[in-house]
Design a protein around this motif. Sequence first.
Motif, short mmCIF file in Angstrom:
data_model
loop_
_atom_site.label_atom_id
_atom_site.label_comp_id
_atom_site.label_asym_id
_atom_site.label_seq_id
_atom_site.Cartn_x
_atom_site.Cartn_y
_atom_site.Cartn_z
N THR A 69 17.65 -6.68 28.25
CA THR A 69 16.57 -6.42 29.19
C THR A 69 15.32 -7.15 28.73
O THR A 69 15.28 -7.75 27.66
CB THR A 69 16.30 -4.90 29.30
OG1 THR A 69 15.41 -4.65 30.37
CG2 THR A 69 15.71 -4.35 28.00
N TYR A 70 14.28 -7.08 29.55
CA TYR A 70 12.99 -7.65 29.16
C TYR A 70 12.25 -6.67 28.26
O TYR A 70 12.27 -5.45 28.48
CB TYR A 70 12.14 -7.92 30.40
CG TYR A 70 12.55 -9.16 31.17
CD1 TYR A 70 12.16 -10.41 30.74
CD2 TYR A 70 13.34 -9.06 32.32
CE1 TYR A 70 12.53 -11.56 31.44
CE2 TYR A 70 13.72 -10.19 33.02
CZ TYR A 70 13.31 -11.44 32.58
OH TYR A 70 13.69 -12.56 33.26
N ILE A 71 11.58 -7.20 27.23
CA ILE A 71 10.78 -6.37 26.34
C ILE A 71 9.39 -6.98 26.22
O ILE A 71 9.23 -8.21 26.31
CB ILE A 71 11.43 -6.22 24.95
CG1 ILE A 71 11.54 -7.58 24.27
CG2 ILE A 71 12.78 -5.54 25.05
CD1 ILE A 71 11.95 -7.49 22.82
N PRO A 72 8.37 -6.15 26.00
CA PRO A 72 7.01 -6.69 25.88
C PRO A 72 6.77 -7.27 24.49
O PRO A 72 7.30 -6.79 23.49
CB PRO A 72 6.14 -5.46 26.13
CG PRO A 72 6.98 -4.31 25.69
CD PRO A 72 8.40 -4.68 25.99
N THR A 73 5.95 -8.32 24.43
CA THR A 73 5.54 -8.90 23.16
C THR A 73 4.12 -8.44 22.83
O THR A 73 3.45 -7.80 23.64
CB THR A 73 5.58 -10.43 23.22
OG1 THR A 73 4.62 -10.88 24.19
CG2 THR A 73 6.97 -10.92 23.61
N ALA A 77 3.11 -10.53 27.04
CA ALA A 77 4.15 -11.19 27.85
C ALA A 77 5.47 -10.42 27.73
O ALA A 77 5.66 -9.61 26.82
CB ALA A 77 4.33 -12.63 27.38
N TRP A 78 6.37 -10.70 28.67
CA TRP A 78 7.68 -10.07 28.65
C TRP A 78 8.73 -11.14 28.38
O TRP A 78 8.72 -12.19 29.01
CB TRP A 78 7.97 -9.37 29.98
CG TRP A 78 7.12 -8.14 30.19
CD1 TRP A 78 5.82 -8.11 30.57
CD2 TRP A 78 7.53 -6.80 30.00
NE1 TRP A 78 5.36 -6.81 30.64
CE2 TRP A 78 6.41 -5.97 30.30
CE3 TRP A 78 8.71 -6.18 29.62
CZ2 TRP A 78 6.44 -4.60 30.22
CZ3 TRP A 78 8.77 -4.79 29.55
CH2 TRP A 78 7.65 -4.02 29.84
N TRP A 80 13.06 -11.93 27.49
CA TRP A 80 14.41 -11.37 27.59
C TRP A 80 15.02 -11.23 26.20
O TRP A 80 14.90 -12.13 25.36
CB TRP A 80 15.30 -12.27 28.44
CG TRP A 80 16.71 -11.79 28.49
CD1 TRP A 80 17.75 -12.14 27.67
CD2 TRP A 80 17.25 -10.82 29.39
NE1 TRP A 80 18.89 -11.47 28.01
CE2 TRP A 80 18.61 -10.64 29.06
CE3 TRP A 80 16.70 -10.09 30.45
CZ2 TRP A 80 19.44 -9.77 29.75
CZ3 TRP A 80 17.54 -9.21 31.13
CH2 TRP A 80 18.88 -9.06 30.79
N ASN A 127 17.13 -12.64 34.88
CA ASN A 127 16.28 -13.83 34.85
C ASN A 127 16.91 -15.03 35.55
O ASN A 127 16.36 -16.13 35.52
CB ASN A 127 15.93 -14.20 33.39
CG ASN A 127 17.18 -14.51 32.56
OD1 ASN A 127 18.29 -14.60 33.08
ND2 ASN A 127 16.99 -14.67 31.26
#
Length: 244
Positions: A69-73, A77-78, A80, A127
């Motif tokens: 899944t997408y995760i935040p940095t 930003a997000w 994958w 994505n």
Amino acid sequence: MSTINLNWKSPDDQWNLVKLCVNNAFTTFIEGAPGLGKTYAGLYSVNNEQRVYAITFNPDQAVQELQGTYIPTESGAWVWRDGPILQAFRNGGILVLNEMGRASDAVLDFLIAITDSKDSAKITLMNGETVTRHPDLRIVATSNSPFAKLPEALQDRFEARLKVTAPNPSIIEELNRQIPGLGDMVQRSYGKEGKNPAITSREAFAYAKLKKIMGHDNAAMAVWGNSAPEIAAEVKLAQELTVK
């Protein structure tokens, strides 16, 4: 559709066939009672050069945990991030799926794509990327519950479907090495097909470990005292007879 019943085979023959399937079939399903060594077969039937991914299912797992899944940095930003199943799908190796009977319906549906044939096994991610299965991937699924309870589409994707009925001989040998006769007791405990064992291999290993520290009485009470106190007496008697 059902598993191949290996009850007529000796323990060595059963587990030699399991090893052959794990090393040569793309997908292998191993059904059997707890503590037989099903997961052990998936993890240790391979060579040291193969990467191993191991997952134990539970009903609350989401597909995103396994696929990715997408995760935040830190910058906001997000990005994958692949989950463990997608990592195996990309990189190859051995993917061991434990307790498959406990997976949710959504996860089982996801596994239909993962276990598809080489030409059809592709996953399109959120994505937009489409990932094709690595040609060297092998999948080993284990379950205490019957193979027939899986969705038919998923059943059809397993090349090898085995039902083991005796503990892995390497487990029995190790238990006998730690405490003479203990492994033999465990092997007898599994008895006839479908019978719940009185002593599982995990219980036996726990007892062997605790006995060295706490002595027989305390170790046996800790492992079996509340649920089956008669087992403690049987284990002690078996050891006395073995020593004699």
